[in-house]
Write a protein that holds these residues in place. Sequence first.
Motif, PDB file in Angstrom:
ATOM      1  N   LEU A 102       0.745  -1.554  -0.256  1.00 50.24           N
ATOM      2  CA  LEU A 102      -0.223  -0.144  -0.119  1.00 50.24           C
ATOM      3  C   LEU A 102       0.635   1.111  -0.311  1.00 50.24           C
ATOM      4  CD1 LEU A 102      -3.634   0.298   0.605  1.00 50.24           C
ATOM      5  CD2 LEU A 102      -2.684   0.578   2.742  1.00 50.24           C
ATOM      6  N   PRO A 103       0.277   1.985  -0.930  1.00 52.14           N
ATOM      7  CA  PRO A 103       1.186   3.273  -0.961  1.00 52.14           C
ATOM      8  C   PRO A 103       1.631   3.973   0.614  1.00 52.14           C
ATOM      9  CG  PRO A 103      -0.508   3.025  -2.641  1.00 52.14           C
ATOM     10  CD  PRO A 103      -0.610   2.147  -1.913  1.00 52.14           C
ATOM     11  N   GLU A 104       2.394   4.427   0.992  1.00 52.07           N
ATOM     12  CA  GLU A 104       2.367   5.169   1.956  1.00 52.07           C
ATOM     13  C   GLU A 104       1.787   6.505   2.330  1.00 52.07           C
ATOM     14  OE1 GLU A 104       4.727   4.707   4.963  1.00 52.07           O
ATOM     15  OE2 GLU A 104       5.459   2.558   3.880  1.00 52.07           O
ATOM     16  N   ASP A 105       1.639   7.246   1.120  1.00 55.05           N
ATOM     17  CA  ASP A 105       0.494   7.972   1.432  1.00 55.05           C
ATOM     18  C   ASP A 105      -1.660   7.853   1.684  1.00 55.05           C
ATOM     19  OD1 ASP A 105       0.399   7.013  -0.792  1.00 55.05           O
ATOM     20  OD2 ASP A 105       0.041   9.674  -2.116  1.00 55.05           O
ATOM     21  N   VAL A 106      -1.367   6.747   1.797  1.00 58.57           N
ATOM     22  CA  VAL A 106      -3.108   6.454   2.181  1.00 58.57           C
ATOM     23  C   VAL A 106      -2.650   5.387   3.314  1.00 58.57           C
ATOM     24  CG1 VAL A 106      -4.414   4.384   1.361  1.00 58.57           C
ATOM     25  CG2 VAL A 106      -3.155   5.095  -0.656  1.00 58.57           C
ATOM     26  N   THR A 107      -3.656   6.590   4.007  1.00 57.80           N
ATOM     27  CA  THR A 107      -3.449   7.013   4.911  1.00 57.80           C
ATOM     28  C   THR A 107      -4.919   5.490   6.039  1.00 57.80           C
ATOM     29  OG1 THR A 107      -4.746   8.870   5.940  1.00 57.80           O
ATOM     30  CG2 THR A 107      -2.238   8.556   5.178  1.00 57.80           C
ATOM     31  N   PHE A 108      -4.821   6.160   7.000  1.00 51.91           N
ATOM     32  CA  PHE A 108      -5.988   4.858   7.886  1.00 51.91           C
ATOM     33  C   PHE A 108      -7.393   5.985   7.781  1.00 51.91           C
ATOM     34  CE2 PHE A 108      -8.875   5.870  11.670  1.00 51.91           C
ATOM     35  CZ  PHE A 108      -8.527   4.455  11.684  1.00 51.91           C
ATOM     36  N   MET A 109      -7.791   7.210   7.947  1.00 54.30           N
ATOM     37  CA  MET A 109      -8.475   8.187   7.768  1.00 54.30           C
ATOM     38  C   MET A 109      -8.692   7.974   5.907  1.00 54.30           C
ATOM     39  SD  MET A 109     -10.028   9.030  10.235  1.00 54.30           S
ATOM     40  CE  MET A 109     -11.063  11.017   9.277  1.00 54.30           C
ATOM     41  N   ASP A 110      -8.223   7.760   4.971  1.00 52.05           N
ATOM     42  CA  ASP A 110      -8.331   7.619   3.777  1.00 52.05           C
ATOM     43  C   ASP A 110      -9.047   6.803   4.082  1.00 52.05           C
ATOM     44  OD1 ASP A 110      -6.474   9.619   2.662  1.00 52.05           O
ATOM     45  OD2 ASP A 110      -5.281   8.590   2.395  1.00 52.05           O
ATOM     46  N   ILE A 111      -8.253   5.047   4.283  1.00 49.79           N
ATOM     47  CA  ILE A 111      -9.362   4.536   4.454  1.00 49.79           C
ATOM     48  C   ILE A 111     -10.234   4.116   5.434  1.00 49.79           C
ATOM     49  CG2 ILE A 111      -9.002   1.295   4.824  1.00 49.79           C
ATOM     50  CD1 ILE A 111      -7.540   2.530   2.814  1.00 49.79           C
ATOM     51  N   VAL A 112     -10.167   4.648   6.031  1.00 49.80           N
ATOM     52  CA  VAL A 112     -11.618   4.600   7.224  1.00 49.80           C
ATOM     53  C   VAL A 112     -12.893   5.208   6.442  1.00 49.80           C
ATOM     54  CG1 VAL A 112     -12.658   5.436   9.008  1.00 49.80           C
ATOM     55  CG2 VAL A 112     -10.983   4.125   8.805  1.00 49.80           C
ATOM     56  N   MET A 113     -12.670   7.133   5.221  1.00 52.38           N
ATOM     57  CA  MET A 113     -14.004   7.602   4.940  1.00 52.38           C
ATOM     58  C   MET A 113     -13.704   7.030   3.739  1.00 52.38           C
ATOM     59  SD  MET A 113     -14.588  10.004   7.153  1.00 52.38           S
ATOM     60  CE  MET A 113     -15.354  10.899   6.314  1.00 52.38           C
ATOM     61  N   MET A 114     -13.205   6.215   2.900  1.00 49.37           N
ATOM     62  CA  MET A 114     -13.747   5.708   1.464  1.00 49.37           C
ATOM     63  C   MET A 114     -14.466   4.558   2.025  1.00 49.37           C
ATOM     64  SD  MET A 114     -13.689   5.841  -1.423  1.00 49.37           S
ATOM     65  CE  MET A 114     -12.946   6.711  -2.321  1.00 49.37           C
ATOM     66  N   LEU A 115     -14.788   3.638   3.157  1.00 46.41           N
ATOM     67  CA  LEU A 115     -15.567   2.627   3.828  1.00 46.41           C
ATOM     68  C   LEU A 115     -16.899   4.109   3.655  1.00 46.41           C
ATOM     69  CD1 LEU A 115     -16.210  -0.136   3.805  1.00 46.41           C
ATOM     70  CD2 LEU A 115     -14.919   0.125   6.094  1.00 46.41           C
ATOM     71  N   VAL A 116     -16.620   4.650   4.696  1.00 51.16           N
ATOM     72  CA  VAL A 116     -17.889   5.306   5.179  1.00 51.16           C
ATOM     73  C   VAL A 116     -18.825   5.814   3.492  1.00 51.16           C
ATOM     74  CG1 VAL A 116     -19.131   7.266   5.755  1.00 51.16           C
ATOM     75  CG2 VAL A 116     -16.957   6.084   7.281  1.00 51.16           C
ATOM     76  N   ARG A 117     -17.849   6.323   2.792  1.00 51.13           N
ATOM     77  CA  ARG A 117     -18.920   7.099   1.558  1.00 51.13           C
ATOM     78  C   ARG A 117     -19.190   5.614   0.883  1.00 51.13           C
ATOM     79  NH1 ARG A 117     -17.609  12.207  -0.376  1.00 51.13           N
ATOM     80  NH2 ARG A 117     -15.718  13.456   1.339  1.00 51.13           N
ATOM     81  N   ILE A 118     -18.295   4.836   0.457  1.00 49.50           N
ATOM     82  CA  ILE A 118     -19.133   4.218  -0.009  1.00 49.50           C
ATOM     83  C   ILE A 118     -20.212   2.902   1.169  1.00 49.50           C
ATOM     84  CG2 ILE A 118     -18.319   1.023  -0.896  1.00 49.50           C
ATOM     85  CD1 ILE A 118     -15.756   2.134  -0.815  1.00 49.50           C
ATOM     86  N   ALA A 119     -20.129   2.882   1.882  1.00 52.38           N
ATOM     87  CA  ALA A 119     -21.304   1.904   2.902  1.00 52.38           C
ATOM     88  C   ALA A 119     -22.590   2.830   2.844  1.00 52.38           C
ATOM     89  CB  ALA A 119     -21.213   2.098   4.394  1.00 52.38           C
ATOM     90  N   ARG A 120     -22.630   4.040   2.859  1.00 52.79           N
ATOM     91  CA  ARG A 120     -24.106   5.376   3.468  1.00 52.79           C
ATOM     92  C   ARG A 120     -24.537   5.217   2.463  1.00 52.79           C
ATOM     93  NH1 ARG A 120     -22.580  10.312   6.206  1.00 52.79           N
ATOM     94  NH2 ARG A 120     -24.785   9.962   7.087  1.00 52.79           N
ATOM     95  N   PRO A 121     -26.691   4.539   2.382  1.00 57.77           N
ATOM     96  CA  PRO A 121     -26.946   4.545   1.799  1.00 57.77           C
ATOM     97  C   PRO A 121     -27.450   5.937   0.076  1.00 57.77           C
ATOM     98  CG  PRO A 121     -27.620   3.629   3.727  1.00 57.77           C
ATOM     99  CD  PRO A 121     -26.458   4.592   3.524  1.00 57.77           C
ATOM    100  N   LEU A 122     -27.305   5.144  -0.542  1.00 57.34           N
ATOM    101  CA  LEU A 122     -27.616   7.035  -1.582  1.00 57.34           C
ATOM    102  C   LEU A 122     -29.148   6.933  -1.578  1.00 57.34           C
ATOM    103  CD1 LEU A 122     -25.860   4.777  -4.656  1.00 57.34           C
ATOM    104  CD2 LEU A 122     -25.011   6.833  -2.955  1.00 57.34           C
ATOM    105  N   PRO A 123     -29.358   7.839  -2.495  1.00 53.49           N
ATOM    106  CA  PRO A 123     -31.039   8.638  -1.740  1.00 53.49           C
ATOM    107  C   PRO A 123     -31.264   8.388  -3.114  1.00 53.49           C
ATOM    108  CG  PRO A 123     -29.077  10.529  -2.770  1.00 53.49           C
ATOM    109  CD  PRO A 123     -28.609   9.362  -2.674  1.00 53.49           C
ATOM    110  N   GLY A 124     -32.357   7.660  -2.809  1.00 55.92           N
ATOM    111  CA  GLY A 124     -33.414   7.749  -4.334  1.00 55.92           C
ATOM    112  C   GLY A 124     -34.548   6.656  -4.591  1.00 55.92           C
ATOM    113  N   PRO A 125     -34.263   5.753  -5.562  1.00 54.63           N
ATOM    114  CA  PRO A 125     -34.759   4.922  -5.446  1.00 54.63           C
ATOM    115  C   PRO A 125     -34.278   3.475  -5.012  1.00 54.63           C
ATOM    116  CG  PRO A 125     -34.676   5.336  -7.394  1.00 54.63           C
ATOM    117  CD  PRO A 125     -34.412   6.344  -6.882  1.00 54.63           C
TER     118      PRO A 125
END
Length: 193
Positions: A143-166
């Motif tokens: 994993l590149p050194e510039d990929v951090t804990f916050m990058d991983i955690v925040m991306m998981l939050v963004r992916i996991a949250r339900p999308l608005p819509g039908p």
Amino acid sequence: MKSKPMRADARRNLEQILLAARDMIAERGPDVPLDDIARRAGVGSATLYRRFPDRDALFHAVALDALTRTAAAAVAAAEEERDPFEALARYLREALELRVSAVLPALLDLVEPANDPELSPVREESARAVRQLIADCHAAGALPEDVTFMDIVMMLVRIARPLPGPLSAEADQELARRHLELFIHGLRAMRTA
């Protein structure tokens, strides 16, 4: 004084309530009616209220369960996967299924894991285990050194949250799985670039 062990049916009811609450909070937010949670769990409202006298007690238990399960998932991935990158990918997949990254942000106004004497140590244990997965990846050059804990955690939050819509909950979760695989693929490509 020791508490007596929970009966099998009571344990099953508790697990069903926590699972239903977790999923419904992820799908509909923290204002979901408790009677709807009981219905999805397949228990009567009285059963839910006997175990959790109010919304705060239920949401605290949901947060504790989610954090405990994600900490266990991170530790198991580190112990059972030989490749550090595969351990991180396994953790990410399991965390998505546990929906912790969708549930905890929805509960932040109601539950404060950082300031709660019961939640805080579990939150720290979970964060420590995930940080170790990332450190192991960095040490292995996976994993590149510039990929951090916050990058991983925040991306998981963004992916996991339900999308608005039908989208149905099932379709939304399937899309989240696809997006997580794209993220993992991107991380894998970065390590070979």
